[in-house]
Scaffold this active site. Structure first.
Site, short mmCIF file in Angstrom:
data_model
loop_
_atom_site.label_atom_id
_atom_site.label_comp_id
_atom_site.label_asym_id
_atom_site.label_seq_id
_atom_site.Cartn_x
_atom_site.Cartn_y
_atom_site.Cartn_z
N LYS A 48 58.73 37.29 59.34
CA LYS A 48 58.39 38.66 58.93
C LYS A 48 56.89 38.93 58.98
O LYS A 48 56.44 40.01 58.59
CB LYS A 48 58.87 38.91 57.48
CG LYS A 48 60.37 38.97 57.32
CD LYS A 48 60.76 39.53 55.95
CE LYS A 48 60.54 38.56 54.83
NZ LYS A 48 61.03 39.06 53.52
N LYS A 50 54.76 37.70 56.98
CA LYS A 50 54.34 37.86 55.60
C LYS A 50 53.68 36.56 55.14
O LYS A 50 54.33 35.51 55.12
CB LYS A 50 55.57 38.17 54.73
CG LYS A 50 55.23 39.06 53.57
CD LYS A 50 56.45 39.70 52.96
CE LYS A 50 55.99 40.74 51.96
NZ LYS A 50 57.02 41.55 51.43
N1 CTP Z 1 59.04 46.46 44.41
C1 CTP Z 1 59.07 47.56 43.52
N2 CTP Z 1 57.88 48.05 43.02
C2 CTP Z 1 56.70 47.52 43.40
C3 CTP Z 1 56.66 46.43 44.30
C4 CTP Z 1 57.86 45.92 44.79
O1 CTP Z 1 60.14 48.07 43.17
N3 CTP Z 1 55.58 48.06 42.92
C5 CTP Z 1 60.30 45.96 44.95
C6 CTP Z 1 60.40 46.09 46.46
O2 CTP Z 1 60.77 47.42 46.82
C7 CTP Z 1 61.46 45.06 46.79
C8 CTP Z 1 61.21 43.97 45.73
O3 CTP Z 1 60.39 44.57 44.72
O4 CTP Z 1 62.76 45.61 46.60
C9 CTP Z 1 60.51 42.75 46.31
O5 CTP Z 1 59.37 43.21 46.97
P1 CTP Z 1 58.29 42.31 47.69
O6 CTP Z 1 58.12 42.74 49.10
O7 CTP Z 1 58.53 40.88 47.44
O8 CTP Z 1 56.97 42.73 46.84
P2 CTP Z 1 55.81 43.73 47.18
O9 CTP Z 1 54.90 43.79 46.00
O10 CTP Z 1 56.35 45.01 47.73
O11 CTP Z 1 55.05 42.94 48.34
P3 CTP Z 1 54.25 43.48 49.58
O12 CTP Z 1 53.12 44.29 49.04
O13 CTP Z 1 53.79 42.20 50.28
O14 CTP Z 1 55.24 44.27 50.41
#
Ligand code: CTP
Length: 132
Positions: A48, A50
Site C-alpha cells: 500500500k 504505507k
Molecule cells: N480513522 C478515523 N478517524 C481518524 C483517523 C482514522 O475514523 N482521525 C479511521 C480510518 O478511517 C480507518 C481506521 O481509523 O477506518 C484506521 O485508519 P488508519 O489508516 O490506520 O489511520 P489514519 O490515521 O487514517 O492513518 P493515515 O493518516 O496514515 O491514513
C-alpha cells in the site's frame, strides 16, 4: 448462533495508535456484539506504500489491549475481505468515511457502513510532526 448476535469487522494499519482509532473502534463495537479487526501486515503496508513506525506485533499488542476489540486477524491483501466476511459470518463491515464507496461491492454479503472520521488527527499528520 443467536440471530440477534452481530459480528462487526473493520480494517486498518492503526500505526501510532491515536484518538481517531479509538473512536472508530468504539463506534464499530457499538454497532454489534463482537468486533474483529483486520490489521494490515507489514508486507501489505509495503504494497500500500504505507510506511509504518511500529511493526505488526507491536500494533497488535496495542489493539489487543483495547476493550472494544474481540479478535485480531492479519490483513494480507486487498482481496481477502469477502472471504473474511464469509468465514467469520460478519454482519456489518465498518470503515472511516475516507473510504466511502470503496467497498460497496461487499453490500452483497453484509451491511457496509462508513463512519465519519474523527477530525483533527491522523497517523500521517503525527508522522509529519515527529519528522519536523
Ligand atoms: N480513522 C478515523 N478517524 C481518524 C483517523 C482514522 O475514523 N482521525 C479511521 C480510518 O478511517 C480507518 C481506521 O481509523 O477506518 C484506521 O485508519 P488508519 O489508516 O490506520 O489511520 P489514519 O490515521 O487514517 O492513518 P493515515 O493518516 O496514515 O491514513
Amino acid at each position: 448462533m443467536n440471530s440477534s448476535f452481530k459480528t462487526v469487522i473493520t480494517y486498518g494499519t492503526f500505526d501510532l495508535f491515536h484518538y481517531g482509532h479509538l473512536e472508530i473502534l468504539r463506534r464499530a463495537k457499538e454497532l454489534g456484539d463482537y468486533l474483529i479487526v483486520g490489521l494490515s501486515t507489514d508486507a501489505f503496508n509495503r504494497i500500500k506504500n504505507k510506511k509504518c513506525i511500529f511493526a505488526y506485533e507491536k500494533r497488535e499488542e496495542i489493539l489487543k489491549s483495547i476493550k472494544y476489540v474481540d479478535k485480531i486477524i492479519p490483513e494480507n491483501s486487498w482481496s481477502q475481505k469477502p472471504f473474511d466476511i464469509k468465514k467469520f459470518d460478519v454482519d456489518i463491515f465498518v470503515m472511516g468515511d475516507d473510504w466511502r464507496g470503496k467497498f460497496d461491492e461487499l453490500t452483497d454479503s453484509c451491511d457496509v457502513q462508513y463512519l465519519p472520521r474523527t477530525k483533527g488527527v491522523s497517523t500521517s499528520e503525527l508522522k509529519q510532526i515527529i519528522d519536523k
